[in-house]
Design an enzyme around this catalytic site. Structure first.
Site, PDB file in Angstrom:
ATOM      1  N   CYS A 237       2.924  -6.692  14.808  1.00 34.04           N
ATOM      2  CA  CYS A 237       4.260  -6.126  15.056  1.00 34.04           C
ATOM      3  C   CYS A 237       5.304  -7.225  15.177  1.00 34.04           C
ATOM      4  O   CYS A 237       6.503  -6.955  15.114  1.00 34.04           O
ATOM      5  CB  CYS A 237       4.321  -5.357  16.371  1.00 34.04           C
TER       6      CYS A 237
ATOM      7  N   HIS B  91       0.854  -1.188   0.000  1.00 33.51           N
ATOM      8  CA  HIS B  91       0.000   0.000   0.000  1.00 33.51           C
ATOM      9  C   HIS B  91       0.891   1.240   0.000  1.00 33.51           C
ATOM     10  O   HIS B  91       2.121   1.109  -0.033  1.00 33.51           O
ATOM     11  CB  HIS B  91      -1.003  -0.018   1.154  1.00 33.51           C
TER      12      HIS B  91
ATOM     13  N   LYS C  69      -2.434   5.398  11.678  1.00 32.28           N
ATOM     14  CA  LYS C  69      -1.508   4.827  10.700  1.00 32.28           C
ATOM     15  C   LYS C  69      -2.281   3.857   9.811  1.00 32.28           C
ATOM     16  O   LYS C  69      -3.172   3.176  10.280  1.00 32.28           O
ATOM     17  CB  LYS C  69      -0.412   4.064  11.436  1.00 32.28           C
TER      18      LYS C  69
ATOM     19  N   HIS D 273       4.086   1.411   2.280  1.00 29.83           N
ATOM     20  CA  HIS D 273       5.281   0.680   1.829  1.00 29.83           C
ATOM     21  C   HIS D 273       5.946   1.421   0.667  1.00 29.83           C
ATOM     22  O   HIS D 273       7.159   1.541   0.573  1.00 29.83           O
ATOM     23  CB  HIS D 273       4.905  -0.726   1.334  1.00 29.83           C
TER      24      HIS D 273
ATOM     25  N   CYS E 256       2.060  -8.793  20.149  1.00 25.49           N
ATOM     26  CA  CYS E 256       1.259  -8.238  19.042  1.00 25.49           C
ATOM     27  C   CYS E 256       1.700  -8.972  17.772  1.00 25.49           C
ATOM     28  O   CYS E 256       2.862  -8.837  17.352  1.00 25.49           O
ATOM     29  CB  CYS E 256       1.476  -6.738  18.883  1.00 25.49           C
TER      30      CYS E 256
ATOM     31  N   CYS F  45      -2.353  -3.004  21.605  1.00 27.64           N
ATOM     32  CA  CYS F  45      -1.071  -2.686  20.984  1.00 27.64           C
ATOM     33  C   CYS F  45      -0.936  -1.178  20.766  1.00 27.64           C
ATOM     34  O   CYS F  45      -1.835  -0.547  20.198  1.00 27.64           O
ATOM     35  CB  CYS F  45      -0.963  -3.408  19.630  1.00 27.64           C
TER      36      CYS F  45
ATOM     37  N   LYS G  19      -3.017  -2.920   7.428  1.00 30.26           N
ATOM     38  CA  LYS G  19      -4.006  -3.897   7.010  1.00 30.26           C
ATOM     39  C   LYS G  19      -4.846  -4.327   8.210  1.00 30.26           C
ATOM     40  O   LYS G  19      -6.053  -4.506   8.108  1.00 30.26           O
ATOM     41  CB  LYS G  19      -3.304  -5.101   6.397  1.00 30.26           C
TER      42      LYS G  19
ATOM     43  N   HIS H 122      -0.928  -0.708  16.696  1.00 22.70           N
ATOM     44  CA  HIS H 122      -2.083  -1.102  15.891  1.00 22.70           C
ATOM     45  C   HIS H 122      -3.422  -0.923  16.596  1.00 22.70           C
ATOM     46  O   HIS H 122      -4.471  -0.961  15.952  1.00 22.70           O
ATOM     47  CB  HIS H 122      -1.956  -2.578  15.464  1.00 22.70           C
TER      48      HIS H 122
HETATM   49  N1  MSP Z   1       9.097  -6.524   7.961  1.00 24.90           N
HETATM   50  C1  MSP Z   1       9.194  -5.388   8.773  1.00 24.90           C
HETATM   51  C2  MSP Z   1      10.479  -4.650   8.515  1.00 24.90           C
HETATM   52  C3  MSP Z   1      11.712  -5.461   8.690  1.00 24.90           C
HETATM   53  S1  MSP Z   1      13.133  -4.538   8.293  1.00 24.90           S
HETATM   54  C4  MSP Z   1      14.388  -5.461   8.762  1.00 24.90           C
HETATM   55  C5  MSP Z   1       8.016  -4.439   8.516  1.00 24.90           C
HETATM   56  N2  MSP Z   1       7.403  -4.596   7.361  1.00 24.90           N
HETATM   57  S2  MSP Z   1       6.107  -3.790   6.912  1.00 24.90           S
HETATM   58  O1  MSP Z   1       5.782  -4.328   5.627  1.00 24.90           O
HETATM   59  O2  MSP Z   1       5.107  -3.871   7.898  1.00 24.90           O
HETATM   60  O3  MSP Z   1       6.479  -2.290   6.809  1.00 24.90           O
HETATM   61  C6  MSP Z   1       7.548  -1.832   6.101  1.00 24.90           C
HETATM   62  C7  MSP Z   1       7.670  -0.326   6.069  1.00 24.90           C
HETATM   63  O4  MSP Z   1       6.483   0.282   5.609  1.00 24.90           O
HETATM   64  C8  MSP Z   1       7.981   0.314   7.411  1.00 24.90           C
HETATM   65  O5  MSP Z   1       9.034   1.240   7.238  1.00 24.90           O
HETATM   66  C9  MSP Z   1       6.749   1.044   7.763  1.00 24.90           C
HETATM   67  O6  MSP Z   1       6.999   2.154   8.554  1.00 24.90           O
HETATM   68  C10 MSP Z   1       6.262   1.435   6.381  1.00 24.90           C
HETATM   69  N3  MSP Z   1       4.879   1.807   6.439  1.00 24.90           N
HETATM   70  C11 MSP Z   1       3.803   0.986   6.615  1.00 24.90           C
HETATM   71  N4  MSP Z   1       2.702   1.788   6.746  1.00 24.90           N
HETATM   72  C12 MSP Z   1       3.049   3.081   6.678  1.00 24.90           C
HETATM   73  C13 MSP Z   1       2.345   4.289   6.587  1.00 24.90           C
HETATM   74  N5  MSP Z   1       1.061   4.356   6.746  1.00 24.90           N
HETATM   75  N6  MSP Z   1       3.043   5.419   6.301  1.00 24.90           N
HETATM   76  C14 MSP Z   1       4.383   5.392   6.027  1.00 24.90           C
HETATM   77  N7  MSP Z   1       5.065   4.273   6.103  1.00 24.90           N
HETATM   78  C15 MSP Z   1       4.495   3.146   6.648  1.00 24.90           C
HETATM   79  O7  MSP Z   1       7.757  -3.599   9.337  1.00 24.90           O
END
Ligand code: MSP
Length: 671
Positions: free
Chosen positions: A129, A18, A297, A21, A126, A143, A300, A146
């Protein structure tokens, strides 16, 4: 040559990407592209985090092995990054053998340092997380990230002696690395400092409650805690633990760009693991803010994520890349809305960039036989006050300072300022005017136009160079439209120097770079809601975003009473004035009235629960307000294609229909 190794977090494969990411990946790509432009030896890594409870759960639900889920979703990320022009040099999956070797090696080193021991453990876990939280960090027992319910988990684990590293971590935060703060921005550095100052507990780094993970060396029945597994990707992708350590030696330590939610893992656990293993700590941890939706934030598990599909389909990849950088103060949170996106798109891209470029190119084509001007401006009088060259120099200096200080919004602002100056120059000098005061000879007029347009087109060329790390395809396209054969990836610092516009170069005719967006039209034509209100169980995208069909609309969850909804939620409703041309009670129903309704040219059957309050005669020939875009529903065997709107009388609960002035034509939109 200076070296710089940038990494994005590796993404969980239990969800399709999304905009959160995408944001992390795009900003990291912009940093990598910027430093390549500055001539550094840059490496950019991204990848997928494929072990752990979340993926195991999804697999169980589908009745398949977890690797099937990982194999299905990892390409989704790869394809999206390709679509977005992400310039990664490698893509690591934590299920690859090269990764496993490195994880085993780091655990061997940590063990050899005496930092591992076994103990039993109970805590609030969680799942999204993949982390335990102490009681004091919970918010209403839930959490803190979340807001979801937590599980109390008890197991026998291997622990890492994190508590040993408090002092060394605090020293790292105080001293930084090579004169740079270890964590950017300072507010985030302060967060981790207070976390460590409050006292570190040892960390459980193995799990026995799940099986989907790397086997913990020497501990049968244990798998490696997913965060220890995941963090090590930054070095295993450089060959750490394999026979060939040349990339590791060349690029480590790296700069990790991450979201603020995963700061603790990167700025506390990761350097402690590395210290224990006798390896250099990262060069810097750069934490960005969150894109919020309804002040939360996007995630999903919360069910409020924004997908990039519709915006990309309508406005292209670079419009979103630009918005990410221009609309968020890097490091802070920002709210994502289609309205803000469209406003920024129109102001900066359609108008500021696209319009200015086409005006300048068109005039040059008109005055110089389809080419750029025949000579450079030597008079240095343009751009109100400073010369054009000085205006461009100032913009590029601001842009460099902004990139180097992680102020991406200011980097975008410096481009916006230069484009504004070009536009102002064209407006002030009116090069299209032949009748001038005092009058010009034809040679004077030719020279004047050549001077002004050389400066404008040259400033546009510089602006394209500045856009190269932010919106690379757009930068390449601007070069093409300026008669320059260059790709964004080939721009170097020397290209920022004034004077590079080719003379007498053919200028191609081209459609608008960013056609102006009509917000009303966009919202009316949107095929999917901007957010997923409920989790999307499957189909993950594999085709490039721009070409794929939009997924079916998800049913919106009712907003909690009193909750505010964004305007685009309201605009999803198609409210119309309709005229009832026939009506009859539905047989065997006390309440239901079947109406034949004229909505403009269209005639439909609409069933409403109004028969206790209205007779057919009271309805026929009158106009009311209807919801015209409801999915069809069968009521007592009759298919209804819409809904009539009524107020509910507080005393009796009976409906009272909303009347419409008879002069309003049927089919008229209500908003
Ligand atoms: N798998 C772990 C990271 C491991 S790194 C060794 C993880 N994955 S994640 O898919 O949940 O998220 C990855 C990145 O997406 C994180 O930097 C997270 O902050 C970012 N984002 C997810 N949602 C976000 C927003 N709504 N806004 C900005 N970035 C956010 O965490």
């Amino acid at each position: 040559m200076a070296r710089r190794y940038f990494t994005t977090p590796i993404y969980y494969v239990n969800d399709r990407p999304h905009i959160g990411h995408l944001y992390t990946t795009v900003v990291t790509d912009a940093f990598a592209r910027y430093w390549r432009l500055r001539g550094e030896d840059v490496r950019l890594l991204t990848g997928t985090d494929e072990h752990g409870q979340n993926i195991e759960k999804v697999a169980k639900k589908e009745g398949v092995a977890p690797i099937v889920i990982a194999d299905r979703h990892a390409p989704t990320f790869k394809n999206l990054w390709q679509e977005f022009g992400i310039s990664n040099d490698d893509f690591i999956r934590t299920t690859e053998p090269r990764h496993r070797k490195g994880v085993e090696e780091i655990i061997r080193r940590i063990d050899a340092a005496g930092d591992l021991y076994a103990a039993s453990h109970e805590g609030w876990y969680c799942a999204p997380c993949e982390a335990f939280y102490p009681e004091k960090d919970l918010v209403d027992g839930k959490c803190p990230v979340h807001g979801t319910a937590l599980e109390l988990q008890k197991e026998e684990n291997v622990f890492f002696r994190l508590s040993r590293y408090g002092h060394r971590l605090l020293r790292l935060y105080d001293e930084g690395v090579d004169g740079r703060p270890f964590v950017f921005p300072e507010t985030r550095l302060n967060e981790v400092r207070s976390f460590v100052t409050a006292g570190l507990k040892d960390l459980s780094v193995s799990r026995t409650s799940i099986t989907w993970g790397l086997p913990f060396p020497g501990r049968p029945g244990h798998v490696v805690y997913v965060w220890l597994d995941a963090l090590v990707n930054y070095v295993t992708a450089l060959g750490f633990g394999s026979g060939d350590m040349s990339l590791y030696e060349r690029y480590w330590p790296g700069i990790h760009v991450i979201g603020k939610d995963i700061l603790r893992f990167h700025a506390v656990y990761w350097p402690a693991f590395l210290m224990s293993a006798g390896m250099p700590v990262p060069r810097q941890i750069v934490g960005h803010g969150w894109w919020l939706r309804d002040a939360r934030k996007m995630s999903k598990s919360v069910g409020n994520v924004v997908r990039p599909d519709e915006l990309v389909k309508s406005f292209g990849v670079d419009a979103l890349r630009w918005h990410f950088l221009a609309a968020m103060s890097f490091g802070q949170d920002a709210s994502f809305s289609d309205e803000d996106f469209l406003a920024g798109y129109n102001a900066d891209l359609a108008n500021g960039l696209g319009n200015t470029l086409s005006r300048a190119v068109k005039m040059s084509r008109d005055f110089f036989g389809g080419t750029t001007p025949p000579k450079k401006n030597k008079t240095k009088v343009s751009f109100e006050g400073p010369s054009a060259a000085a205006a461009a120099r100032k913009a590029t200096e601001d842009w460099k300072n902004a990139f180097e200080g992680y102020r991406l919004q200011d980097a975008a602002a410096s481009i916006r300022a230069l484009l504004g100056a070009i536009d102002a120059e064209i407006t002030a000098r009116e090069p299209w005017k032949a009748a001038r005061q005092p009058a010009f000879s034809s040679k004077e007029l030719f020279d004047f136009r050549s001077d002004v347009l050389f400066d404008c087109l040259e400033a546009l060329r510089v602006a394209a160079c500045m856009l190269a790390p932010i919106a690379p395809r757009t930068a390449t396209e601007i070069f093409r439209r300026l008669g320059i054969d260059k790709r964004a990836e080939d721009v170097r610092e020397s290209d920022l120097v004034w004077g590079g516009l080719p003379l007498n170069a053919p200028l191609p005719q081209a459609p608008p770079l960013f056609p102006r967006a009509d917000a009303k039209e966009y919202f009316a034509s949107k095929e999917t809601p901007v957010t997923d209100q409920k989790a999307d169980p499957s189909p993950f995208q594999t085709a490039p975003l721009a070409t794929q069909a939009a997924p079916a609309p998800a049913a919106p969850a009712p907003a909690p009473a009193g909750a505010k909804i964004p305007i685009d939620d309201f605009l999803k409703l198609d409210l119309r004035v309709g005229e009832v041309v026939a009506a009859e009670k539905v047989e065997k129903s006390k309440k239901l009235m079947k109406m034949t309704v004229k909505l403009g040219e269209e005639v439909r059957t609409i069933v409403g629960g109004i028969a206790t309050a209205y007779t057919a005669e009271q309805l026929v020939g009158r106009k009311f307000v209807f919801v015209a875009n409801l999915a069809p529903a069968k009521l007592m065997g009759v298919e209804s294609n819409g809904m009539i709107l009524a107020a509910t009388l507080p005393e009796t609960g009976e409906p009272s229909l909303l009347m419409v002035d008879p002069a309003v034509p049927s089919g008229a939109k209500v908003k």
